[in-house]
Design an enzyme around this catalytic site. Sequence first.
Site, PDB file in Angstrom:
ATOM      1  N   LEU A  81       6.643   3.133   1.646  1.00  0.00           N
ATOM      2  CA  LEU A  81       7.587   2.094   1.663  1.00  0.00           C
ATOM      3  C   LEU A  81       8.565   2.140   2.656  1.00  0.00           C
ATOM      4  O   LEU A  81       8.856   3.421   2.947  1.00  0.00           O
ATOM      5  CB  LEU A  81       8.245   1.696   0.479  1.00  0.00           C
ATOM      6  CG  LEU A  81       7.097   1.753  -0.818  1.00  0.00           C
ATOM      7  CD1 LEU A  81       7.702   1.636  -2.210  1.00  0.00           C
ATOM      8  CD2 LEU A  81       6.391   0.338  -0.541  1.00  0.00           C
TER       9      LEU A  81
ATOM     10  N   GLY B 127      11.090  -2.810   5.504  1.00  0.00           N
ATOM     11  CA  GLY B 127      10.383  -4.201   5.495  1.00  0.00           C
ATOM     12  C   GLY B 127       9.890  -4.395   3.988  1.00  0.00           C
ATOM     13  O   GLY B 127      10.081  -5.394   3.629  1.00  0.00           O
ATOM     14  N   HIS B 128       9.307  -3.387   3.416  1.00  0.00           N
ATOM     15  CA  HIS B 128       8.972  -3.742   1.762  1.00  0.00           C
ATOM     16  C   HIS B 128      10.183  -4.023   1.117  1.00  0.00           C
ATOM     17  O   HIS B 128      10.121  -4.772   0.191  1.00  0.00           O
ATOM     18  CB  HIS B 128       8.297  -2.394   1.470  1.00  0.00           C
ATOM     19  CG  HIS B 128       7.169  -1.837   2.061  1.00  0.00           C
ATOM     20  ND1 HIS B 128       7.004  -0.844   2.876  1.00  0.00           N
ATOM     21  CD2 HIS B 128       5.978  -2.616   2.054  1.00  0.00           C
ATOM     22  CE1 HIS B 128       5.682  -0.870   3.373  1.00  0.00           C
ATOM     23  NE2 HIS B 128       4.986  -2.034   2.666  1.00  0.00           N
TER      24      HIS B 128
ATOM     25  N   SER C 128       6.467  -0.291   9.981  1.00  0.00           N
ATOM     26  CA  SER C 128       5.201  -0.445   9.605  1.00  0.00           C
ATOM     27  C   SER C 128       4.750   0.989   8.986  1.00  0.00           C
ATOM     28  O   SER C 128       5.264   1.856   9.494  1.00  0.00           O
ATOM     29  CB  SER C 128       4.080  -0.768  10.721  1.00  0.00           C
ATOM     30  OG  SER C 128       2.896  -0.159  10.456  1.00  0.00           O
TER      31      SER C 128
ATOM     32  N   MET D 180       0.790  -1.232   0.035  1.00  0.00           N
ATOM     33  CA  MET D 180      -0.006  -0.065   0.041  1.00  0.00           C
ATOM     34  C   MET D 180       0.866   1.128   0.098  1.00  0.00           C
ATOM     35  O   MET D 180       0.544   2.367   0.264  1.00  0.00           O
ATOM     36  CB  MET D 180      -0.979   0.180   1.317  1.00  0.00           C
ATOM     37  CG  MET D 180      -1.850  -1.306   1.298  1.00  0.00           C
ATOM     38  SD  MET D 180      -3.278  -1.087   2.150  1.00  0.00           S
ATOM     39  CE  MET D 180      -2.939  -0.678   3.667  1.00  0.00           C
TER      40      MET D 180
ATOM     41  N   VAL E 130      10.819  -7.389   9.272  1.00  0.00           N
ATOM     42  CA  VAL E 130      12.035  -6.310   9.681  1.00  0.00           C
ATOM     43  C   VAL E 130      11.637  -5.345  10.991  1.00  0.00           C
ATOM     44  O   VAL E 130      10.510  -4.764  10.744  1.00  0.00           O
ATOM     45  CB  VAL E 130      12.231  -5.402   8.116  1.00  0.00           C
ATOM     46  CG1 VAL E 130      13.456  -4.465   8.466  1.00  0.00           C
ATOM     47  CG2 VAL E 130      12.663  -6.487   7.299  1.00  0.00           C
TER      48      VAL E 130
ATOM     49  N   GLY F 114       4.676 -10.143   3.839  1.00  0.00           N
ATOM     50  CA  GLY F 114       5.592 -10.052   5.145  1.00  0.00           C
ATOM     51  C   GLY F 114       4.845 -10.895   6.472  1.00  0.00           C
ATOM     52  O   GLY F 114       3.678 -10.743   6.373  1.00  0.00           O
TER      53      GLY F 114
ATOM     54  N   LYS G 218       4.730 -10.156   9.112  1.00  0.00           N
ATOM     55  CA  LYS G 218       4.200  -9.286  10.127  1.00  0.00           C
ATOM     56  C   LYS G 218       2.741  -9.515  10.244  1.00  0.00           C
ATOM     57  O   LYS G 218       2.063  -9.371  11.199  1.00  0.00           O
ATOM     58  CB  LYS G 218       4.762  -7.966   9.991  1.00  0.00           C
ATOM     59  CG  LYS G 218       4.312  -6.748  11.173  1.00  0.00           C
ATOM     60  CD  LYS G 218       4.674  -5.525  10.796  1.00  0.00           C
ATOM     61  CE  LYS G 218       3.654  -4.685   9.801  1.00  0.00           C
ATOM     62  NZ  LYS G 218       2.457  -4.218  10.885  1.00  0.00           N
TER      63      LYS G 218
HETATM   64  P1  AMP Z   1       1.652  -2.820   3.463  1.00  0.00           P
HETATM   65  O1  AMP Z   1       2.151  -1.690   2.668  1.00  0.00           O
HETATM   66  O2  AMP Z   1       1.720  -2.459   4.869  1.00  0.00           O
HETATM   67  O3  AMP Z   1       0.235  -3.344   3.059  1.00  0.00           O
HETATM   68  O4  AMP Z   1       2.498  -3.935   3.622  1.00  0.00           O
HETATM   69  C1  AMP Z   1       2.755  -4.666   2.273  1.00  0.00           C
HETATM   70  C2  AMP Z   1       3.456  -6.147   2.490  1.00  0.00           C
HETATM   71  O5  AMP Z   1       4.904  -5.631   3.245  1.00  0.00           O
HETATM   72  C3  AMP Z   1       2.670  -6.782   3.264  1.00  0.00           C
HETATM   73  O6  AMP Z   1       2.878  -8.363   2.743  1.00  0.00           O
HETATM   74  C4  AMP Z   1       3.319  -6.880   4.507  1.00  0.00           C
HETATM   75  O7  AMP Z   1       3.276  -7.792   5.482  1.00  0.00           O
HETATM   76  C5  AMP Z   1       4.778  -6.472   4.276  1.00  0.00           C
HETATM   77  N1  AMP Z   1       5.347  -5.918   5.581  1.00  0.00           N
HETATM   78  C6  AMP Z   1       4.958  -4.555   6.164  1.00  0.00           C
HETATM   79  N2  AMP Z   1       5.748  -4.430   7.160  1.00  0.00           N
HETATM   80  C7  AMP Z   1       6.894  -5.365   7.100  1.00  0.00           C
HETATM   81  C8  AMP Z   1       7.820  -5.633   8.093  1.00  0.00           C
HETATM   82  N3  AMP Z   1       8.139  -4.653   9.075  1.00  0.00           N
HETATM   83  N4  AMP Z   1       8.763  -6.327   7.598  1.00  0.00           N
HETATM   84  C9  AMP Z   1       8.469  -7.335   6.448  1.00  0.00           C
HETATM   85  N5  AMP Z   1       7.342  -7.216   5.903  1.00  0.00           N
HETATM   86  C10 AMP Z   1       6.431  -6.212   5.903  1.00  0.00           C
END
Ligand code: AMP
Length: 275
Positions: free
Chosen positions: A24, A27-28, A176, A21, A167, A138, A140
């Site tokens: 970034l 983690g991303h 996050s 989403m 991460v 992730g 998470k």
């Molecule tokens: P989001 O943009 O928050 O929807 O996350 C996109 C992807 O990145 C999802 O698969 C999340 O689980 C992953 N993600 C978010 N935060 C982390 C993190 N700290 N470590 C690893 N992956 C993450």
Amino acid sequence: MQEQAIAWRNAGADIGVVPTMGALHAGHDSLVARARRENQRVIVSVFVNPAQFGPNEDFATYPRPFDQDRARLEALGVDALFHPPVDQIYPPAFKTRVDPGPLGDLLEGKSRPGHFGGVLTVVLKLFNLTQPKRAYFGQKDFQQVVLVRQLVRDFGLPVRIVAVPTVRYPDGLAMSSRNAYLDASQRELAPVVYRAITEAAKAFTAGETDPARLEGLTRERLAASPGLAVDYVAVVDDTTLGRPGRAIPGSVLAVAVKLGSIRLIDNVVLGAERL
Ligand code: AMP
């Protein structure tokens, strides 16, 4: 996007997809790095999916630093950034919705009704538009991984789901996009979540296998921090999300808390991580 993806597949390239989403962070980056190692082509989607937000959630205010995200992804060497407008994913005639079934009502789903239906609906569409051989998620968002795997199994999708370790900042807080909402005192308090679950995970490694005791240890540690409200603390099986009679290596200790109006989630896989 779909035509390009099909052309790449027809030319024999494996495509790795990283759904995000945006906003970034490292983690991303770690998902993208893994995807780059394992595929000839990598597509990252940046789409704030309205279908997975509840009416009182933060869809309108979710951070959207798109120019920064684009520059970051260029630097990471991704082959395509897929950033569709909402009405490309959900045109006015769009009607179908994926029903995640009972696992979608547990844990996160209890506090966020409809969330996983929205997630699985967009993931199914993204997979069709980007034709991945592998898709990266992730750890998470552990329940999301469980439900996406269920989607793949139930519908026979030709995609391998890769779960990537969480991460963290040096103090343990899971990275996050929503951490941007934390004020200075909340940011200081937030690492207690990881400390609480790692302490319980250490107790598991030392021989404690009673789920209620492991949850109790976590709750006690969290209760020492006023200003933090526990939503759930649960030891669960990594596929059924049910509570095991005894925790085993691979069981997951998952937590959600609220710091003011900000909700944080985290988890550890018992017996699997260096603590
Ligand atoms: P989001 O943009 O928050 O929807 O996350 C996109 C992807 O990145 C999802 O698969 C999340 O689980 C992953 N993600 C978010 N935060 C982390 C993190 N700290 N470590 C690893 N992956 C993450």
